[in-house]
Design a protein around this motif. Structure first.
Motif, PDB file in Angstrom:
ATOM      1  N   GLY A  83       7.382   5.782  -0.416  1.00  0.00           N
ATOM      2  CA  GLY A  83       8.421   5.476  -1.382  1.00  0.00           C
ATOM      3  C   GLY A  83       7.877   5.337  -2.778  1.00  0.00           C
ATOM      4  N   LEU A  84       8.699   4.774  -3.647  1.00  0.00           N
ATOM      5  CA  LEU A  84       8.336   4.559  -5.042  1.00  0.00           C
ATOM      6  C   LEU A  84       7.992   3.090  -5.243  1.00  0.00           C
ATOM      7  CD1 LEU A  84       8.242   5.456  -8.043  1.00  0.00           C
ATOM      8  CD2 LEU A  84      10.698   4.957  -8.135  1.00  0.00           C
ATOM      9  N   VAL A  85       6.851   2.837  -5.882  1.00  0.00           N
ATOM     10  CA  VAL A  85       6.414   1.463  -6.112  1.00  0.00           C
ATOM     11  C   VAL A  85       5.738   1.385  -7.474  1.00  0.00           C
ATOM     12  CG1 VAL A  85       4.190   1.833  -4.960  1.00  0.00           C
ATOM     13  CG2 VAL A  85       5.154  -0.478  -5.072  1.00  0.00           C
ATOM     14  N   GLN A  86       5.804   0.234  -8.095  1.00  0.00           N
ATOM     15  CA  GLN A  86       5.123   0.050  -9.366  1.00  0.00           C
ATOM     16  C   GLN A  86       3.632  -0.193  -9.147  1.00  0.00           C
ATOM     17  OE1 GLN A  86       7.230  -3.141 -11.413  1.00  0.00           O
ATOM     18  NE2 GLN A  86       8.488  -1.650 -12.511  1.00  0.00           N
ATOM     19  N   ALA A  87       2.864   0.123 -10.152  1.00  0.00           N
ATOM     20  CA  ALA A  87       1.431  -0.121 -10.083  1.00  0.00           C
ATOM     21  C   ALA A  87       1.173  -1.600  -9.778  1.00  0.00           C
ATOM     22  CB  ALA A  87       0.766   0.264 -11.402  1.00  0.00           C
ATOM     23  N   GLY A  88       0.213  -1.828  -8.892  1.00  0.00           N
ATOM     24  CA  GLY A  88      -0.092  -3.182  -8.450  1.00  0.00           C
ATOM     25  C   GLY A  88       0.656  -3.596  -7.207  1.00  0.00           C
ATOM     26  N   GLY A  89       1.634  -2.798  -6.816  1.00  0.00           N
ATOM     27  CA  GLY A  89       2.430  -3.116  -5.645  1.00  0.00           C
ATOM     28  C   GLY A  89       1.780  -2.675  -4.343  1.00  0.00           C
ATOM     29  N   SER A  90       2.522  -2.847  -3.253  1.00  0.00           N
ATOM     30  CA  SER A  90       2.008  -2.543  -1.915  1.00  0.00           C
ATOM     31  C   SER A  90       3.010  -1.722  -1.118  1.00  0.00           C
ATOM     32  CB  SER A  90       1.713  -3.837  -1.151  1.00  0.00           C
ATOM     33  OG  SER A  90       0.737  -4.623  -1.795  1.00  0.00           O
ATOM     34  N   LEU A  91       2.472  -0.938  -0.211  1.00  0.00           N
ATOM     35  CA  LEU A  91       3.271  -0.206   0.770  1.00  0.00           C
ATOM     36  C   LEU A  91       2.509  -0.193   2.081  1.00  0.00           C
ATOM     37  CD1 LEU A  91       4.544   2.978  -1.149  1.00  0.00           C
ATOM     38  CD2 LEU A  91       5.948   1.095  -0.310  1.00  0.00           C
ATOM     39  N   LYS A 150     -11.336   1.912  -1.145  1.00  0.00           N
ATOM     40  CA  LYS A 150     -12.015   0.813  -0.462  1.00  0.00           C
ATOM     41  C   LYS A 150     -11.685  -0.516  -1.143  1.00  0.00           C
ATOM     42  CE  LYS A 150     -15.712   2.092   1.395  1.00  0.00           C
ATOM     43  NZ  LYS A 150     -17.072   2.631   1.642  1.00  0.00           N
ATOM     44  N   GLY A 151     -11.375  -1.508  -0.316  1.00  0.00           N
ATOM     45  CA  GLY A 151     -11.014  -2.814  -0.848  1.00  0.00           C
ATOM     46  C   GLY A 151      -9.533  -2.959  -1.149  1.00  0.00           C
ATOM     47  N   ARG A 152      -8.815  -1.831  -1.141  1.00  0.00           N
ATOM     48  CA  ARG A 152      -7.369  -1.865  -1.413  1.00  0.00           C
ATOM     49  C   ARG A 152      -6.546  -1.397  -0.216  1.00  0.00           C
ATOM     50  NH1 ARG A 152      -5.301   1.451  -5.058  1.00  0.00           N
ATOM     51  NH2 ARG A 152      -6.916   3.071  -4.842  1.00  0.00           N
ATOM     52  N   PHE A 153      -7.043  -0.439   0.522  1.00  0.00           N
ATOM     53  CA  PHE A 153      -6.336   0.124   1.674  1.00  0.00           C
ATOM     54  C   PHE A 153      -7.013  -0.322   2.970  1.00  0.00           C
ATOM     55  CE2 PHE A 153      -4.497   4.240  -0.432  1.00  0.00           C
ATOM     56  CZ  PHE A 153      -3.998   3.467  -1.471  1.00  0.00           C
ATOM     57  N   THR A 154      -6.188  -0.574   3.981  1.00  0.00           N
ATOM     58  CA  THR A 154      -6.696  -0.970   5.286  1.00  0.00           C
ATOM     59  C   THR A 154      -6.004  -0.149   6.370  1.00  0.00           C
ATOM     60  OG1 THR A 154      -7.076  -3.239   4.520  1.00  0.00           O
ATOM     61  CG2 THR A 154      -7.050  -2.865   6.907  1.00  0.00           C
ATOM     62  N   ILE A 155      -6.801   0.443   7.237  1.00  0.00           N
ATOM     63  CA  ILE A 155      -6.243   1.193   8.353  1.00  0.00           C
ATOM     64  C   ILE A 155      -6.269   0.324   9.605  1.00  0.00           C
ATOM     65  CG2 ILE A 155      -8.482   2.255   8.917  1.00  0.00           C
ATOM     66  CD1 ILE A 155      -6.928   4.759   9.794  1.00  0.00           C
ATOM     67  N   SER A 156      -5.248   0.473  10.422  1.00  0.00           N
ATOM     68  CA  SER A 156      -5.195  -0.242  11.703  1.00  0.00           C
ATOM     69  C   SER A 156      -4.435   0.633  12.697  1.00  0.00           C
ATOM     70  CB  SER A 156      -4.510  -1.603  11.537  1.00  0.00           C
ATOM     71  OG  SER A 156      -3.164  -1.442  11.109  1.00  0.00           O
ATOM     72  N   ARG A 157      -4.514   0.269  13.955  1.00  0.00           N
ATOM     73  CA  ARG A 157      -3.794   1.023  14.961  1.00  0.00           C
ATOM     74  C   ARG A 157      -3.354   0.108  16.082  1.00  0.00           C
ATOM     75  NH1 ARG A 157      -7.514   5.709  17.069  1.00  0.00           N
ATOM     76  NH2 ARG A 157      -5.842   5.944  18.606  1.00  0.00           N
ATOM     77  N   TYR A 181      -1.559   2.767  11.232  1.00  0.00           N
ATOM     78  CA  TYR A 181      -0.938   2.235  10.037  1.00  0.00           C
ATOM     79  C   TYR A 181      -1.907   2.296   8.854  1.00  0.00           C
ATOM     80  CZ  TYR A 181       1.780   0.290  13.870  1.00  0.00           C
ATOM     81  OH  TYR A 181       2.515   0.148  15.019  1.00  0.00           O
ATOM     82  N   LEU A 182      -1.335   2.283   7.675  1.00  0.00           N
ATOM     83  CA  LEU A 182      -2.149   2.220   6.461  1.00  0.00           C
ATOM     84  C   LEU A 182      -1.505   1.212   5.515  1.00  0.00           C
ATOM     85  CD1 LEU A 182      -4.656   3.479   5.057  1.00  0.00           C
ATOM     86  CD2 LEU A 182      -3.050   4.971   3.836  1.00  0.00           C
ATOM     87  N   GLN A 183      -2.159   0.073   5.377  1.00  0.00           N
ATOM     88  CA  GLN A 183      -1.701  -0.942   4.421  1.00  0.00           C
ATOM     89  C   GLN A 183      -2.330  -0.629   3.072  1.00  0.00           C
ATOM     90  OE1 GLN A 183       0.490  -3.615   4.805  1.00  0.00           O
ATOM     91  NE2 GLN A 183       0.272  -3.786   2.579  1.00  0.00           N
ATOM     92  N   MET A 184      -1.488  -0.435   2.074  1.00  0.00           N
ATOM     93  CA  MET A 184      -1.966  -0.062   0.748  1.00  0.00           C
ATOM     94  C   MET A 184      -1.592  -1.154  -0.255  1.00  0.00           C
ATOM     95  SD  MET A 184      -0.984   4.000   0.762  1.00  0.00           S
ATOM     96  CE  MET A 184       0.766   3.686   0.680  1.00  0.00           C
ATOM     97  N   ASN A 185      -2.585  -1.778  -0.811  1.00  0.00           N
ATOM     98  CA  ASN A 185      -2.389  -2.840  -1.789  1.00  0.00           C
ATOM     99  C   ASN A 185      -2.942  -2.410  -3.144  1.00  0.00           C
ATOM    100  OD1 ASN A 185      -1.326  -4.497   0.276  1.00  0.00           O
ATOM    101  ND2 ASN A 185      -3.365  -5.282   0.764  1.00  0.00           N
ATOM    102  N   SER A 186      -2.541  -3.126  -4.179  1.00  0.00           N
ATOM    103  CA  SER A 186      -3.037  -2.857  -5.535  1.00  0.00           C
ATOM    104  C   SER A 186      -2.934  -1.376  -5.868  1.00  0.00           C
ATOM    105  CB  SER A 186      -4.484  -3.338  -5.673  1.00  0.00           C
ATOM    106  OG  SER A 186      -4.591  -4.713  -5.391  1.00  0.00           O
ATOM    107  N   LEU A 187      -1.791  -0.817  -5.607  1.00  0.00           N
ATOM    108  CA  LEU A 187      -1.609   0.626  -5.798  1.00  0.00           C
ATOM    109  C   LEU A 187      -1.732   1.014  -7.264  1.00  0.00           C
ATOM    110  CD1 LEU A 187       1.185   1.134  -3.190  1.00  0.00           C
ATOM    111  CD2 LEU A 187      -0.917   2.477  -3.291  1.00  0.00           C
ATOM    112  N   LYS A 188      -2.287   2.201  -7.471  1.00  0.00           N
ATOM    113  CA  LYS A 188      -2.500   2.741  -8.804  1.00  0.00           C
ATOM    114  C   LYS A 188      -1.736   4.064  -8.940  1.00  0.00           C
ATOM    115  CE  LYS A 188      -7.252   0.981  -8.746  1.00  0.00           C
ATOM    116  NZ  LYS A 188      -8.690   1.350  -8.866  1.00  0.00           N
ATOM    117  N   PRO A 189      -1.409   4.464 -10.152  1.00  0.00           N
ATOM    118  CA  PRO A 189      -0.732   5.757 -10.335  1.00  0.00           C
ATOM    119  C   PRO A 189      -1.507   6.923  -9.711  1.00  0.00           C
ATOM    120  CG  PRO A 189      -0.573   4.480 -12.333  1.00  0.00           C
ATOM    121  CD  PRO A 189      -1.471   3.705 -11.404  1.00  0.00           C
ATOM    122  N   GLU A 190      -2.822   6.849  -9.704  1.00  0.00           N
ATOM    123  CA  GLU A 190      -3.623   7.922  -9.115  1.00  0.00           C
ATOM    124  C   GLU A 190      -3.551   7.963  -7.593  1.00  0.00           C
ATOM    125  OE1 GLU A 190      -4.633   5.617 -11.347  1.00  0.00           O
ATOM    126  OE2 GLU A 190      -6.729   5.030 -10.978  1.00  0.00           O
TER     127      GLU A 190
END
Length: 123
Positions: free
Chosen positions: A10-18, A65-72, A80-89
Motif C-alpha cells: 500500500g501507500l505509506v508515509q516515510a517513517g511508517g510501517s507495513l 538491515k535493522g528495518r525489515f524483519t522476515i518471519s514465517r 512475512y516481511l515486517q517493514m519499519n522506518s520505511l524510506k521513499p527508496e
C-alpha cells in the motif's frame, strides 16, 4: 498448482510501517527456503530477505538491515516481511519467492514466485 499470494502492500508515509504476507498453496514449503525480493521502477529485481525452512537461517540485504524483519509460519505455509522506518527508496513491487534449497539471496535459486504487491513510500 502452486500459488504464492502476497498481501499487505500500500501507500505509506516515510517513517511508517507495513507488514507483507505471502500465503502459499499447492505444496508445503516447510523444508524449503522462502524469501522476498523487490523491483523498483527502472531497476532490476533485487534481494530483500530470506529464511530457511526451519527458520534458523536468515539473510537480509544491507539496504534494509535493522528495518525489515522476515518471519514465517510453517503451519500456515506463509512468510512475512515486517517493514519499519520505511524510506521513499523502498518504493517497489515486492515479490514473495519459495522453493529454494537454502536461504539464498539469488533469485535463480527460487522455483516459485508470487505476482507481487506494490509498496509506495511518500516523502
Amino acid at each position: 498448482q502452486v500459488q504464492l499470494v502476497e498481501s499487505g502492500g500500500g501507500l505509506v508515509q516515510a517513517g511508517g510501517s507495513l507488514r507483507l504476507s505471502c500465503a502459499a498453496s499447492g505444496r508445503t514449503f516447510s523444508r524449503s527456503a522462502m524469501g522476498w525480493f523487490r523491483r523498483a521502477p527502472g531497476k532490476e529485481r533485487e534481494f530483500v530477505a530470506s529464511m530457511s525452512g526451519n527458520g534458523v537461517i536468515t539473510n537480509v540485504a544491507d539496504s534494509v538491515k535493522g528495518r525489515f524483519t522476515i518471519s514465517r509460519d510453517n503451519a500456515k505455509n506463509s512468510v512475512y516481511l515486517q517493514m519499519n522506518s520505511l524510506k521513499p527508496e523502498d518504493t517497489a513491487v515486492y515479490y514473495c519467492a519459495a522453493g529454494a534449497q537454502f536461504s539464498s539471496w539469488s533469485l535463480y535459486d527460487y522455483d516459485y514466485w508470487g505476482q507481487g504487491t506494490q509498496v509506495t513510500v511518500s516523502s
